[in-house]
Design an enzyme around this catalytic site. Sequence first.
Site, PDB file in Angstrom:
ATOM      1  N   GLY A  23     185.007  25.290  51.521  1.00  0.00           N
ATOM      2  CA  GLY A  23     184.129  24.631  52.209  1.00  0.00           C
ATOM      3  C   GLY A  23     184.105  24.517  53.836  1.00  0.00           C
ATOM      4  CE1 TYR A 165     183.753  37.998  46.286  1.00  0.00           C
ATOM      5  CE2 TYR A 165     182.103  39.842  45.484  1.00  0.00           C
ATOM      6  CZ  TYR A 165     182.468  38.723  46.056  1.00  0.00           C
ATOM      7  OH  TYR A 165     181.445  37.591  46.433  1.00  0.00           O
TER       8      TYR A 165
HETATM    9  N1  LIG Z   1     177.557  35.607  51.494  1.00  0.00           N
HETATM   10  C1  LIG Z   1     177.291  36.099  50.673  1.00  0.00           C
HETATM   11  O1  LIG Z   1     176.188  37.032  50.682  1.00  0.00           O
HETATM   12  C2  LIG Z   1     177.654  35.911  48.987  1.00  0.00           C
HETATM   13  C3  LIG Z   1     176.941  36.786  48.173  1.00  0.00           C
HETATM   14  C4  LIG Z   1     177.448  36.554  46.645  1.00  0.00           C
HETATM   15  C5  LIG Z   1     178.333  35.582  46.372  1.00  0.00           C
HETATM   16  N2  LIG Z   1     178.882  34.865  47.373  1.00  0.00           N
HETATM   17  C6  LIG Z   1     179.849  33.768  46.970  1.00  0.00           C
HETATM   18  O2  LIG Z   1     179.704  32.487  47.603  1.00  0.00           O
HETATM   19  C7  LIG Z   1     180.723  31.990  47.827  1.00  0.00           C
HETATM   20  C8  LIG Z   1     180.989  31.895  49.317  1.00  0.00           C
HETATM   21  O3  LIG Z   1     180.796  33.006  50.173  1.00  0.00           O
HETATM   22  P1  LIG Z   1     180.639  33.127  51.669  1.00  0.00           P
HETATM   23  O4  LIG Z   1     179.998  34.382  51.823  1.00  0.00           O
HETATM   24  O5  LIG Z   1     180.409  31.929  52.171  1.00  0.00           O
HETATM   25  O6  LIG Z   1     182.310  33.328  51.684  1.00  0.00           O
HETATM   26  P2  LIG Z   1     183.329  33.175  53.192  1.00  0.00           P
HETATM   27  O7  LIG Z   1     184.249  34.246  53.055  1.00  0.00           O
HETATM   28  O8  LIG Z   1     182.074  33.105  54.422  1.00  0.00           O
HETATM   29  O9  LIG Z   1     183.655  31.867  53.089  1.00  0.00           O
HETATM   30  C9  LIG Z   1     184.865  31.319  52.212  1.00  0.00           C
HETATM   31  C10 LIG Z   1     185.530  30.261  52.595  1.00  0.00           C
HETATM   32  O10 LIG Z   1     186.784  30.272  51.535  1.00  0.00           O
HETATM   33  C11 LIG Z   1     187.799  30.118  52.315  1.00  0.00           C
HETATM   34  N3  LIG Z   1     188.838  30.457  51.595  1.00  0.00           N
HETATM   35  C12 LIG Z   1     189.252  31.889  51.322  1.00  0.00           C
HETATM   36  N4  LIG Z   1     190.280  32.000  50.767  1.00  0.00           N
HETATM   37  C13 LIG Z   1     191.002  30.797  50.426  1.00  0.00           C
HETATM   38  C14 LIG Z   1     192.237  30.417  49.856  1.00  0.00           C
HETATM   39  N5  LIG Z   1     192.986  31.325  49.354  1.00  0.00           N
HETATM   40  N6  LIG Z   1     192.315  29.008  49.897  1.00  0.00           N
HETATM   41  C15 LIG Z   1     191.359  28.166  50.184  1.00  0.00           C
HETATM   42  N7  LIG Z   1     190.172  28.631  50.921  1.00  0.00           N
HETATM   43  C16 LIG Z   1     190.037  29.728  51.173  1.00  0.00           C
HETATM   44  C17 LIG Z   1     187.552  30.616  53.457  1.00  0.00           C
HETATM   45  O11 LIG Z   1     188.732  30.131  54.502  1.00  0.00           O
HETATM   46  C18 LIG Z   1     186.131  30.537  53.769  1.00  0.00           C
HETATM   47  O12 LIG Z   1     186.187  29.067  54.403  1.00  0.00           O
HETATM   48  C19 LIG Z   1     181.895  32.936  47.405  1.00  0.00           C
HETATM   49  O13 LIG Z   1     182.531  32.722  46.111  1.00  0.00           O
HETATM   50  C20 LIG Z   1     181.169  34.248  47.246  1.00  0.00           C
HETATM   51  O14 LIG Z   1     181.903  34.953  46.468  1.00  0.00           O
HETATM   52  C21 LIG Z   1     178.560  35.037  48.548  1.00  0.00           C
END
Ligand SMILES: NC(=O)c1ccc[n+]([C@@H]2O[C@H](COP(=O)([O-])OP(=O)(O)OC[C@H]3O[C@@H](n4cnc5c(N)ncnc54)[C@H](O)[C@@H]3O)[C@@H](O)[C@H]2O)c1
Length: 258
Positions: A23, A165
């Site tokens: 978060g 992934y």
């Molecule tokens: N951004 C996109 O375009 C997109 C597209 C499809 C799906 N998603 C999904 O949406 C969700 C959020 O994506 P996002 O783009 O905001 O990702 P992001 O990488 O910007 O943020 C992910 C967050 O998770 C935290 N994190 C990562 N590894 C961790 C760990 N081992 N323990 C605790 N925290 C951890 C990070 O520090 C970060 O705050 C994910 O599940 C991603 O797969 C995102």
Amino acid sequence: MTVSDQFARYPSLRDKPVLITGGASGIGAAIVEEFALQGAKVAFLDVASGPAQELIRSLDGRVEHEPLFVQCDVTDIGALRSATDAAQARLGAVRVLVNNAANDDRHDFELVTPEYWDGRMNVNLRHHFFTIQALSPGMSSAGGGSVINMSSIAWMIPSTGIPAYVTAKAAIVGLTRAMAHELGPSNIRVNCVLPGAVLTERQRRLWWTPEYEAEIMNRQALKRSLFADDVARMVLFLAADDSWAITNQSFIVDGGWV
Ligand SMILES: NC(=O)c1ccc[n+]([C@@H]2O[C@H](COP(=O)([O-])OP(=O)(O)OC[C@H]3O[C@@H](n4cnc5c(N)ncnc54)[C@H](O)[C@@H]3O)[C@@H](O)[C@H]2O)c1
């Protein structure tokens, strides 16, 4: 965009204990913010302490309940269990769980080792199951709840350079459907959200080239960038009692990608 008068407010989310993984930044941070602005009691887990503190500061004076940050690496299941316990000790039984933490580092399939593969599963899939296992007894005793798992359209469209992934994100749909039936009798709903290309800070920094942006505009029916709040509002709906009859489902938020 953030919560404003033009978007829905959900009375059923007020004072509700909510736990969000990952978060501190990106879509997860928008989810934390949106729940907090709805008056929910939010706890969030993340490895990144700096951005987490920044997020809390940005909400200062704007929310009724200051979100609780618990630093935790979700790949460490012992630490994850301690973190969920700590959150419940402060907030009471968690009624909404958002499994959002992930890592979309690119990888060449020819170079993937068994250890790397396991690591991808641990950061992108395994913790979804163990948070549900840890929090569902409390949800059940409290009368029910809602679990929202973050998948991706990555497994539905041709995706290259990121096979582990993509595999994990597809498995999250299977996990969602399995757990919807495990937990339905306890009045716990389990759904998942599949974002498309969402313009977060990490995406902008690592992958958002002019070529990629052109591809997005070509693929999407809607010719505009999607932002974290666009996804967070779907999560709010699935958490609120407004969606009480909805479980076992997948919701795509991708601007109509073909
Ligand atoms: N951004 C996109 O375009 C997109 C597209 C499809 C799906 N998603 C999904 O949406 C969700 C959020 O994506 P996002 O783009 O905001 O990702 P992001 O990488 O910007 O943020 C992910 C967050 O998770 C935290 N994190 C990562 N590894 C961790 C760990 N081992 N323990 C605790 N925290 C951890 C990070 O520090 C970060 O705050 C994910 O599940 C991603 O797969 C995102």
